[in-house]
Design an enzyme around this catalytic site. Structure first.
Site, PDB file in Angstrom:
ATOM      1  N   LEU A 191       0.858  -1.181   0.000  1.00 15.46           N
ATOM      2  CA  LEU A 191       0.000   0.000   0.000  1.00 15.46           C
ATOM      3  C   LEU A 191       0.895   1.232   0.000  1.00 15.46           C
ATOM      4  O   LEU A 191       1.904   1.270   0.699  1.00 15.46           O
ATOM      5  CB  LEU A 191      -0.883  -0.019   1.252  1.00 15.46           C
ATOM      6  N   LYS A 207       5.765   3.448   0.901  1.00 19.86           N
ATOM      7  CA  LYS A 207       5.228   2.168   0.431  1.00 19.86           C
ATOM      8  C   LYS A 207       5.419   1.117   1.516  1.00 19.86           C
ATOM      9  O   LYS A 207       6.538   0.851   1.947  1.00 19.86           O
ATOM     10  CB  LYS A 207       5.937   1.733  -0.854  1.00 19.86           C
ATOM     11  N   ASP A 225       8.302  -4.775 -16.086  1.00 18.22           N
ATOM     12  CA  ASP A 225       6.888  -4.477 -15.814  1.00 18.22           C
ATOM     13  C   ASP A 225       6.564  -3.025 -16.139  1.00 18.22           C
ATOM     14  O   ASP A 225       5.816  -2.374 -15.424  1.00 18.22           O
ATOM     15  CB  ASP A 225       6.565  -4.784 -14.351  1.00 18.22           C
TER      16      ASP A 225
END
EC number: 2.7.11.24
Length: 358
Positions: free
Chosen positions: A33, A49, A141
C-alpha cells in the site's frame, strides 16, 4: 531507538516513524500500500510504500530484498529514488521515496497529450531505460501506472520489484498483458532488455492514440491482436519457441502481413511513426536500443549525449539464484538497511531488535 506511530489506512495498519505525518492513501498494489506523507525533517512531501508481510515466505523476502537492493543501486534523474527505509515493530518494511503527484496512466485517461509532452515523456522514459539497462537490469513491468510524473513534467520510472538480471534464460510471466513483449508470451524462457523497449513502444503508441494499442482479453487474444497489426512473426522468431503447445498455436494462426503503422497512426508525424516501427519489432535483437532511440530524430529536441548517463557499475545479482530461508533473507535485509543508514552492518543480526523497535 525510533519512535513509531500507528494509523489505519484502508483497514491496514501503517506503523511509521514519528518523522512522518499527514498520511493519505495514494494507491494499492499487489505487494503493498502506498501513502503520501509529510517528511518533517525535510519539509517535503514523500511517498511511503508498505511492503506487506515481507518475511512471510522466502519468495516474498527475496523479492523485497531485490527491490531494496535495486532502489539503493539505481541513482538517476528518471528513476524513483529512495530517501528512507525502516522496519516497523510488526516487521513490515517501509520504503520512502519522493512523491510525484500523478502517473502516466492517470494522465492518459484524463486528456489527450500534446506532441511536445509525448516527446518529452518518451525522451525521459528512454533516458531512464538507457541507464537501467547499462546497469544490467531489466525492469520487466513497464506500464503507464509505473511511470510517475510531477507538475513540472519530470518523469520517473518506479516499481522495480519485478526487475531481474539480464539473463538469456529468464522465466515466467510478469508484466501487465497489454504491454508485454511477444517473446515473454511465446517462450517464457529467453528475454532480455528488449522487453522494456517493446513495453515503452506500447506506451508511446498509447500516448499517440489515447488508448492501449494491444488490449488483449487473454494471452491468445493478445497475441492475435499483435499479429493483426505487425503480421506473423518471422520464422527465425517462431523457431525460438520452446513450448510445443505454443509453437503449434502460433503455426495454426493465419498468415498475416505487417501493416504500415502510418495507416494506424494517421495523426502522428513521420518521425514518431518511424521510431515506433523500430520499437515494435517481433525479433528482439532487431528492436532499437534505448541509447539509439535517444539519438532518433523524433527525440532531437531533447537529446543531449553529454547528459544521458549510464550506470557507473553493473548491479550485483550474485544473490539472485540463492535459495535461502526467511531468517537469512531477513538478516541480509537488515544489513542492507544498516548500510543505507551508514551503520556498521557487521552486527546486523544483533541489531535487528533496534530497527523494529524492540
Amino acid at each position: 531507538m525510533a519512535e513509531f506511530v500507528r494509523a489505519q489506512i484502508f483497514g491496514t495498519t501503517f506503523e511509521i516513524t514519528s518523522r512522518y505525518s499527514d498520511l493519505q492513501p495514494v494507491g494499492m498494489g499487489a505487494f503493498g500500500l502506498v501513502c503520501s506523507a509529510r517528511d518533517q525533517l525535510t519539509n517535503q512531501n514523500v511517498a511511503i510504500k508498505k511492503i506487506m508481510k515481507p518475511f512471510s515466505t522466502p519468495v516474498l523476502a527475496k523479492r523485497t530484498y531485490r527491490e531494496l537492493k535495486l532502489l539503493k543501486h539505481l541513482r538517476h534523474e528518471n528513476i524513483i529514488s529512495l530517501s528512507d527505509i525502516f522496519i516497523s515493530p510488526l516487521e513490515d518494511i517501509y520504503f520512502v521515496t519522493e512523491l510525484l503527484g500523478t502517473d502516466l496512466h492517470r494522465l492518459l485517461t484524463s486528456r489527450p497529450l500534446e506532441k511536445q509532452f509525448i516527446q518529452y515523456f518518451l525522451y525521459q522514459i528512454m533516458r531512464g531505460l538507457k541507464y537501467v539497462h547499462s546497469a544490467g537490469v531489466v525492469h520487466r513491468d513497464l506500464k503507464p501506472s509505473n511511470i510517475l510524473v510531477n507538475e513540472n513534467c519530470d518523469l520517473k520510472i518506479c516499481d522495480f520489484g519485478l526487475a531481474r538480471i539480464q539473463d538469456p534464460q529468464m522465466t515466467g510471466y510478469v508484466s501487465t498483458r497489454y504491454y508485454r513483449a511477444p517473446e515473454i508470451m511465446l517462450t517464457w524462457q529467453k528475454y532480455d532488455v528488449e522487453v522494456d523497449i517493446w513495453s515503452a513502444g506500447c506506451i508511446f503508441a498509447e500516448m499517440l492514440e489515447g488508448k492501449p494499442l494491444f488490449p488483449g482479453k487473454d494471452h491468445v487474444n493478445q497475441f492475435s491482436i499483435i499479429t493483426e497489426l505487425l503480421g506473423t512473426p518471422p520464422d527465425d522468431v517462431i523457431n525460438t519457441i520452446a513450448s510445443e503447445n505454443t509453437l503449434r498455436f502460433v503455426k495454426s494462426l493465419p498468415k498475416r502481413e505487417r501493416q504500415p503503422l502510418a495507416s494506424k497512426f494517421k495523426n502522428a508525424d513521420e518521425q514518431a511513426v518511424d521510431l515506433l516501427e523500430r520499437m515494435l519489432v517481433f525479433d528482439p535483437k532487431k528492436r532499437i536500443t534505448a541509447s539509439d532511440a535517444l539519438a532518433h530524430e523524433y527525440l532531437a529536441p531533447y537529446h543531449d549525449p553529454t547528459d544521458e548517463p549510464v550506470a557507473e557499475e553493473k548491479f550485483d545479482w550474485s544473490f539472485n539464484d540463492a535459495d535461502l530461508p526467511v531468517d537469512t533473507w531477513k538478516i541480509m535485509m537488515y544489513s542492507e538497511i544498516l548500510d543505507y543508514h551508514n551503520v556498521d552492518a557487521s552486527g546486523a543480526s544483533a541489531a535487528m531488535g533496534e530497527f523494529n523497535g524492540q
